[in-house]
Design an enzyme around this catalytic site. Structure first.
Site, PDB file in Angstrom:
ATOM      1  N   LYS A 109       0.859  -1.179   0.000  1.00 49.13           N
ATOM      2  CA  LYS A 109       0.000   0.000   0.000  1.00 49.13           C
ATOM      3  C   LYS A 109       0.896   1.230   0.000  1.00 49.13           C
ATOM      4  O   LYS A 109       1.663   1.447   0.938  1.00 49.13           O
ATOM      5  CB  LYS A 109      -0.903  -0.022   1.231  1.00 49.13           C
ATOM      6  N   GLU A 147       7.340  -6.427   1.201  1.00 43.39           N
ATOM      7  CA  GLU A 147       6.108  -6.275   1.992  1.00 43.39           C
ATOM      8  C   GLU A 147       5.156  -7.446   1.721  1.00 43.39           C
ATOM      9  O   GLU A 147       4.563  -8.011   2.640  1.00 43.39           O
ATOM     10  CB  GLU A 147       5.386  -4.962   1.630  1.00 43.39           C
ATOM     11  N   LYS A 182      -2.099  -1.556  -3.884  1.00 48.27           N
ATOM     12  CA  LYS A 182      -2.979  -0.394  -3.826  1.00 48.27           C
ATOM     13  C   LYS A 182      -2.158   0.877  -3.891  1.00 48.27           C
ATOM     14  O   LYS A 182      -1.196   0.980  -3.136  1.00 48.27           O
ATOM     15  CB  LYS A 182      -3.769  -0.454  -2.517  1.00 48.27           C
TER      16      LYS A 182
HETATM   17  C1  PBG Z   1      -7.640   3.142   5.416  1.00 46.29           C
HETATM   18  C2  PBG Z   1      -7.854   3.116   3.962  1.00 46.29           C
HETATM   19  C3  PBG Z   1      -7.653   4.122   3.008  1.00 46.29           C
HETATM   20  C4  PBG Z   1      -8.122   3.625   1.798  1.00 46.29           C
HETATM   21  C5  PBG Z   1      -8.552   2.334   2.034  1.00 46.29           C
HETATM   22  N1  PBG Z   1      -8.365   2.034   3.370  1.00 46.29           N
HETATM   23  C6  PBG Z   1      -7.170   5.510   3.174  1.00 46.29           C
HETATM   24  C7  PBG Z   1      -5.777   5.815   3.465  1.00 46.29           C
HETATM   25  O1  PBG Z   1      -4.921   4.949   3.621  1.00 46.29           O
HETATM   26  O2  PBG Z   1      -5.502   7.000   3.576  1.00 46.29           O
HETATM   27  C8  PBG Z   1      -8.160   4.372   0.487  1.00 46.29           C
HETATM   28  C9  PBG Z   1      -9.150   3.861  -0.506  1.00 46.29           C
HETATM   29  C10 PBG Z   1      -9.424   4.782  -1.647  1.00 46.29           C
HETATM   30  O3  PBG Z   1      -8.772   5.813  -1.850  1.00 46.29           O
HETATM   31  O4  PBG Z   1     -10.370   4.460  -2.381  1.00 46.29           O
HETATM   32  N2  PBG Z   1      -6.338   3.200   5.833  1.00 46.29           N
END
Ligand code: PBG
Length: 328
Positions: free
Chosen positions: A200, A238, A253
């Site tokens: 992520k 990761e 992501k």
């Molecule tokens: C929670 C989370 C986030 C997203 C999914 N889970 C936000 C972040 O990490 O700031 C983002 C999903 C999206 O942008 O559609 N941590």
């Protein structure tokens, strides 16, 4: 002399043949619809930055879930927006947490719909960070990895007890997959899979989501725990850690700016790869489409196809409902 038609072009001239030799397809079975839920009833607030997406209350979300199930969308992922935020995100793991109440309702109404939950603290903490914040050795506030693990375990267990079909930790703390796995197993949830947000990245493309989930960090940013967009090898490390710790599905992501990461992960690991087509990827195209600058359906289908082609099996996407209709 006629212009020569190459063998590759010859194949494209017949629409049926073109369909037959297609290498990649997107099926509704690949899709997971993200939904936001807050306490209350009768709520359907459109999210300004994500047209066509809403903050729901448990009752209206249940209706939406029935509709999604009817359209053949196999899964939803729930994000909670509590009424009350505090330093330790207690509404993330309270027994009456809005996500837990919603899971119970949706599982009763739509038993075949797979209900996944996002496990993170940023929506629930008053500082907006994904974990427990304490002063680090330099005296600056930072997320304390190990104290966060306890809270994530509590949240995962709360979701499991409420009947979630899968938990998806998105916090990016080190070691959370094994802690959550052990805790789930100890409580008899050894059959509950974990989808890890493994690679992520600290991305600008989450902007519209933070509006939807009311979760922007109140100081600093998330780069001490989310990944540097420049790093591909680190992404593989990761993912490897999460696989070793027991993740059943690993996620990359965002999706479109990181297709190389998806491809490498798919070539390396023998687990289903998920990709999150995040809020910014959705809102960019939506805004262009609303201006008449781009054909939303074609651009969305091309985006999801590209994510599949890169090697993802599952796609979390705000187009899941539209796609189910488009593919029908
Ligand atoms: C929670 C989370 C986030 C997203 C999914 N889970 C936000 C972040 O990490 O700031 C983002 C999903 C999206 O942008 O559609 N941590």
């Amino acid at each position: 002399m006629n212009f020569p038609i190459t063998r590759l072009r010859r194949m494209r001239r017949n629409a049926t043949l073109r369909r037959m030799v297609r290498e990649t397809t997107v099926s509704v079975d690949d899709l997971i619809m993200p939904l936001f839920v807050r306490p209350g009833s009768g709520i359907k607030n459109e999210i300004k930055s994500m047209p066509g997406n809403f903050q729901w209350s448990p009752d209206t979300l249940e209706e939406e879930a029935r509709e999604l199930e009817g359209l053949g969308v196999p899964a939803i992922i729930l994000f909670g927006i509590p009424d009350h935020k505090d330093a330790v995100g207690s509404q993330a793991y309270a027994a009456d947490a809005v996500v837990c109440r919603t899971i119970e309702r949706v599982k009763k109404a739509c038993p075949s719909l797979c209900v996944i939950t996002d496990v993170c603290l940023c929506e629930y903490t008053d500082h907006g960070h994904c974990g427990f914040v304490a002063n680090n050795r330099d005296g600056n506030p930072d997320v304390d990895n190990d104290r966060t693990l306890e809270l994530l375990v509590k949240e995962s267990l709360a979701h499991a007890r409420a009947g979630a079909d899968m938990v998806a930790p998105s916090d990016m703390m080190d070691g959370r997959i094994s802690e959550i796995r052990v805790a789930l197993d100890d409580e008899g949830f050894d059959d509950l899979p974990i989808m890890a947000y493994s690679a992520k990245f600290a991305s600008a493309f989450y902007g519209p989501f933070r509006d939807a989930a009311e979760s922007p960090p109140q100081f600093g940013d998330r780069s001490s725990y989310q990944m540097d967009p420049a790093n591909l090898h680190e992404a593989m490390r990761e993912i490897e850690l999460d696989v070793e710790e027991g993740a059943d599905i690993v996620m990359v992501k965002p999706a479109l700016p990181y297709l190389d990461v998806i491809r490498w992960a798919a070539d390396t690991y023998d687990l289903p790869i998920a990709a999150y087509n995040v809020s910014g990827e959705f809102s960019m195209l939506k805004a262009a489409a609303m201006n008449g600058w781009i054909d939303e359906k074609r651009a969305a289908m091309e985006s999801l196809l590209s994510i599949k082609r890169a090697g993802a099996k599952l796609i979390l996407t705000y187009w899941a409902k539209d796609m189910a209709k488009w593919l029908a």
